[in-house]
Design a protein around this motif. Structure first.
Motif, mmCIF file in Angstrom:
data_model
loop_
_atom_site.group_PDB
_atom_site.id
_atom_site.type_symbol
_atom_site.label_atom_id
_atom_site.label_comp_id
_atom_site.label_asym_id
_atom_site.label_seq_id
_atom_site.Cartn_x
_atom_site.Cartn_y
_atom_site.Cartn_z
ATOM 1 N N ARG A 1 -51.947 13.128 18.513
ATOM 2 C CA ARG A 1 -50.640 12.503 18.732
ATOM 3 C C ARG A 1 -50.082 12.828 20.116
ATOM 4 O O ARG A 1 -49.582 11.947 20.811
ATOM 5 C CB ARG A 1 -49.658 12.944 17.644
ATOM 6 C CG ARG A 1 -48.323 12.187 17.722
ATOM 7 C CD ARG A 1 -47.411 12.470 16.547
ATOM 8 N NE ARG A 1 -46.199 11.674 16.657
ATOM 9 C CZ ARG A 1 -46.049 10.452 16.161
ATOM 10 N NH1 ARG A 1 -47.045 9.882 15.501
ATOM 11 N NH2 ARG A 1 -44.913 9.788 16.314
ATOM 12 N N GLU A 2 -50.170 14.074 20.530
ATOM 13 C CA GLU A 2 -49.621 14.436 21.836
ATOM 14 C C GLU A 2 -50.409 13.770 22.954
ATOM 15 O O GLU A 2 -49.833 13.342 23.960
ATOM 16 C CB GLU A 2 -49.613 15.961 22.001
ATOM 17 C CG GLU A 2 -48.656 16.676 21.049
ATOM 18 C CD GLU A 2 -47.246 16.117 21.120
ATOM 19 O OE1 GLU A 2 -46.727 15.938 22.251
ATOM 20 O OE2 GLU A 2 -46.653 15.852 20.048
ATOM 21 N N ARG B 1 -51.927 10.878 22.767
ATOM 22 C CA ARG B 1 -51.554 9.463 22.786
ATOM 23 C C ARG B 1 -50.170 9.268 23.405
ATOM 24 O O ARG B 1 -49.949 8.326 24.186
ATOM 25 C CB ARG B 1 -51.603 8.891 21.373
ATOM 26 C CG ARG B 1 -53.019 8.722 20.829
ATOM 27 C CD ARG B 1 -53.020 8.086 19.462
ATOM 28 N NE ARG B 1 -52.489 8.969 18.442
ATOM 29 C CZ ARG B 1 -51.890 8.571 17.329
ATOM 30 N NH1 ARG B 1 -51.705 7.289 17.108
ATOM 31 N NH2 ARG B 1 -51.452 9.440 16.452
ATOM 32 N N LYS B 2 -49.239 10.135 23.079
ATOM 33 C CA LYS B 2 -47.894 10.011 23.658
ATOM 34 C C LYS B 2 -47.951 10.115 25.177
ATOM 35 O O LYS B 2 -47.285 9.353 25.898
ATOM 36 C CB LYS B 2 -46.976 11.089 23.075
ATOM 37 C CG LYS B 2 -46.536 10.813 21.650
ATOM 38 C CD LYS B 2 -45.884 12.027 21.004
ATOM 39 C CE LYS B 2 -44.648 12.473 21.717
ATOM 40 N NZ LYS B 2 -43.995 13.606 21.022
ATOM 41 N N SER C 1 -48.660 3.169 16.187
ATOM 42 C CA SER C 1 -48.779 3.341 14.735
ATOM 43 C C SER C 1 -47.439 3.616 14.070
ATOM 44 O O SER C 1 -47.341 3.570 12.843
ATOM 45 C CB SER C 1 -49.765 4.466 14.409
ATOM 46 O OG SER C 1 -49.403 5.662 15.057
ATOM 47 N N ASP C 2 -46.413 3.897 14.859
ATOM 48 C CA ASP C 2 -45.074 4.102 14.306
ATOM 49 C C ASP C 2 -44.332 2.782 14.115
ATOM 50 O O ASP C 2 -43.246 2.760 13.525
ATOM 51 C CB ASP C 2 -44.236 4.988 15.237
ATOM 52 C CG ASP C 2 -44.795 6.391 15.392
ATOM 53 O OD1 ASP C 2 -45.545 6.823 14.490
ATOM 54 O OD2 ASP C 2 -44.493 7.041 16.404
ATOM 55 N N GLU D 1 -42.515 6.065 19.248
ATOM 56 C CA GLU D 1 -43.308 6.935 20.125
ATOM 57 C C GLU D 1 -44.733 6.439 20.288
ATOM 58 O O GLU D 1 -45.338 6.590 21.346
ATOM 59 C CB GLU D 1 -43.328 8.369 19.571
ATOM 60 C CG GLU D 1 -42.020 9.104 19.709
ATOM 61 C CD GLU D 1 -42.147 10.558 19.295
ATOM 62 O OE1 GLU D 1 -41.369 11.376 19.810
ATOM 63 O OE2 GLU D 1 -43.024 10.884 18.461
ATOM 64 N N LEU D 2 -45.287 5.870 19.211
ATOM 65 C CA LEU D 2 -46.676 5.421 19.197
ATOM 66 C C LEU D 2 -46.760 4.056 18.531
ATOM 67 O O LEU D 2 -45.921 3.721 17.685
ATOM 68 C CB LEU D 2 -47.553 6.403 18.410
ATOM 69 C CG LEU D 2 -47.645 7.837 18.923
ATOM 70 C CD1 LEU D 2 -48.419 8.693 17.926
ATOM 71 C CD2 LEU D 2 -48.313 7.870 20.282
ATOM 72 N N THR E 1 -55.166 9.543 11.838
ATOM 73 C CA THR E 1 -53.991 8.699 12.025
ATOM 74 C C THR E 1 -53.945 7.718 10.868
ATOM 75 O O THR E 1 -54.924 7.567 10.128
ATOM 76 C CB THR E 1 -54.068 7.889 13.338
ATOM 77 O OG1 THR E 1 -55.123 6.926 13.231
ATOM 78 C CG2 THR E 1 -54.322 8.791 14.532
ATOM 79 N N ALA F 1 -53.441 17.256 16.958
ATOM 80 C CA ALA F 1 -52.581 18.208 16.313
ATOM 81 C C ALA F 1 -53.220 19.549 16.445
ATOM 82 O O ALA F 1 -54.351 19.695 16.840
ATOM 83 C CB ALA F 1 -52.298 17.875 14.844
#
Length: 582
Positions: free
Chosen positions: A458-459, A461-462, A486-487, A483-484, A172, A23
């Motif tokens: 996050r970016e 990992r995406k 963890s989602d 997206e991930l 995370t 982030a």
């Protein structure tokens, strides 16, 4: 208890799976990790004129098979370059080995131990406060006073211990390292059957084993394979209590208590017949009766079980980090669209997804009174609490493995290539020492919104999940429309933060000698009794064995141990509530 283990071995997919289960900056221009340190422009207290020394180091449990002795990986070499310190590390610690050290007062220079050993070791270690004052600038900067105050309670007000794996803000959601892990392409082949209970889980693995009795090399598959050299509680105190029961565990060395993380209601984990402990024992009994449990599970050691996962011989695990080597096994064959994934969401009213504060993993640092170079030992410990040190352990060497460009941390091509090596942990040092860190790699760099571990952004990992080598994870994400990893949550679930993690400083870390004597008997008894009951052949035998175990535990005084801890925990909760104004 959570030993913090770390956790995936050797491939990006493996790493990303665990981080998924695990982030931008807050408006300020970001300095490099080294320049941001209070301890000098090189991120350390290094003085080139200092005499090189070798320090002995008792490690926390490590999740990979690394040799003991002088550490020669690039991260260890970087420490030697910056601090003039060689690390002679015991990488395979055990309670038995530690007991031998304590019996002879032959401690390593630096000890990283579970708090349950504090009463036995506290007279053998130094008061760290003068050393911190002179050689610990990053400890003073990055460890909250709230934590140091709690640590002083461990040694009658003296700062003999410092909690490790500190983080004020998680990067995370906490990795779900205890959950439903299995081979995804076989699960897909079965038509994605719902997994709503542990019985569903066992039935799915059984169907997989019927269809695939051997792996790609023709080697026999096991449904599950576990180990016993870490003690019984890695089989009976993780799956049910933590992830299904919605509880934390307390109660000294015998872990006699489970406490609801929402209501703080306590229960005796051994005499309560539907406790998380008994759920775990019954899970393994069913797995064995279904022919899913590796028959070596009660005789083999962790390294042997790991090797079976690393050679792709095990279909499932409730401990997520074990599947990393399984995926590396397939990737070594250039197979990227098949493999293992975790966690498969399993709905349950008590199945908790949460974040921690300060780490609070029961791990503490100490320095032996017999250390010949206590000031150098403190310099090394301080380095592990520095941003520079934590980023080096987590990401590799700055300028070689990662850089800062345009105000953002990023990996180099060298790092991205190296991390695909199945033995990247030992060859390049990536995350090798993560369980011995002062600052938790899963947290944000203090005062920023940047993760210590660059791969947790996050970016980042995406973008990783779009790469060909992550084809399996991308397929899973597409299936769950996420997206991930963890989602991926069960319907109606969200991430929460439990107040229970704030209680560590208000609950005793040890127990009186008379209570510990009983607790030791309980542990010895359970180490012998649990394999026997798991190996019972039918419901009647299991029920009889369970009744006998409960009565045996009562006869040896288990309820006295629970009563002590029940009073201590309830008093700690009351003190915590008063402090917080709740």
């Amino acid at each position: 208890m959570k030993k913090s283990v770390k956790k995936a071995a050797g491939s990006l997919l493996a790493l990303s799976l665990v981080l998924g289960l695990a982030a931008c900056s807050g408006g300020k221009e970001k300095p490099s990790a080294q320049a941001s340190e209070s301890s000098g422009e090189n991120g350390s207290n290094n003085d080139a004129s200092k005499e090189p020394v070798t320090l002995t180091f008792w490690s926390a449990i490590m999740g990979q098979n690394s040799p003991s002795g002088i550490q020669e990986d690039p991260v260890a070499k970087q420490i030697e370059k910056e601090l003039g310190i060689k690390i002679d590390m015991e990488t395979k610690p055990s309670d038995e080995k530690l007991a031998a050290l304590l019996a002879t007062n032959d401690l390593k220079d630096i000890m990283v131990i579970d708090k349950k050993f504090v009463p036995q070791i506290k007279d053998m270690v130094l008061d760290l406060e003068p050393l911190i004052e002179k050689y610990g600038p990053d400890i003073k900067k990055n460890v909250p006073e709230e934590v140091l105050k709690a640590d002083r309670k461990l040694a009658d007000g003296t700062q003999k211990f410092i909690s490790g794996l500190i983080m004020e803000e998680a990067a995370t959601p906490e990795p779900l390292w205890a959950g439903v892990s299995l081979r995804w392409d076989y699960y897909k082949e079965l038509g994605y059957p719902p997994i709503n209970t542990t019985d569903d889980y066992l039935n799915v693995v059984a169907e997989m084993l019927k269809k695939h009795p051997v792996n790609e090399d023709g080697k026999k598959y096991y449904g599950f394979s576990t180990w016993y050299d870490w003690g019984y509680n890695y089989n009976t105190h993780i799956w049910g209590p933590y992830r299904q029961g919605g509880t934390n565990q307390y109660g000294g060395s015998a872990n006699v208590m489970q406490m609801d993380v929402t209501t703080f209601e306590t229960a005796n984990i051994y005499t309560k017949e539907d406790s998380g402990f008994w759920e775990d024992v019954q899970f393994w009994n069913k797995a064995n009766r279904m022919g899913l449990l590796d028959p070596d599970s009660f005789t083999q050691k962790y390294d042997q079980a790991t090797q079976k996962y690393n050679s792709g011989q095990v279909l499932a695990s409730y401990i997520a980090w074990m599947i990393g080597g399984s995926n590396a096994y397939l990737q070594s064959k250039n197979i990227y669209d098949k493999g293992w994934f975790s966690p498969i969401p399993m709905p349950s009213k008590g199945y908790n997804y949460f974040n921690k504060k300060y780490g609070q993993n029961n791990q503490v640092f100490a320095i032996s009174k017999k250390a010949k170079h206590p000031e150098r030992a403190m310099e090394l410990i301080n380095w592990l609490y520095s941003v520079h040190g934590a980023m080096t352990v987590s990401n590799g060497i700055e300028g070689i493995d990662w850089v800062m460009e345009d105000g953002k941390y990023k990996y180099t091509e060298t790092h991205e290539k190296n991390k695909l090596d199945p033995d990247a942990i030992n060859k390049y040092g990536y995350n090798k020492f993560l369980n011995n860190l002062g600052l938790n790699k899963d947290g944000m760099i203090p005062g920023t919104k940047d993760p210590v571990d660059i791969s947790l952004g996050r970016e980042y990992r995406k973008a990783e999940y779009q790469k060909p080598e992550n084809a399996l994870t991308k397929e899973v994400l597409d299936y769950y429309k996420a997206e991930l990893p963890s989602d991926i949550l069960p319907p109606g679930q969200s991430y929460n933060r439990s107040d229970a993690f704030d209680l560590a400083g208000f609950i005793p870390a040890s127990e009186p000698d008379d209570i510990k004597l009983i607790a030791d008997k309980i542990n010895n008894y359970l180490n012998q009794a649990i394999p026997k009951i798991i190996l019972t052949k039918d419901d009647a035998s299991f029920a009889a064995g369970k009744a006998k175990m409960i009565q045996d535990l009562k006869d040896m005084g288990e309820e006295k141990v629970f009563a002590y801890w029940d009073e201590a925990v309830k008093a700690g909760v009351a003190e915590w509530k008063a402090t917080k104004g709740k």
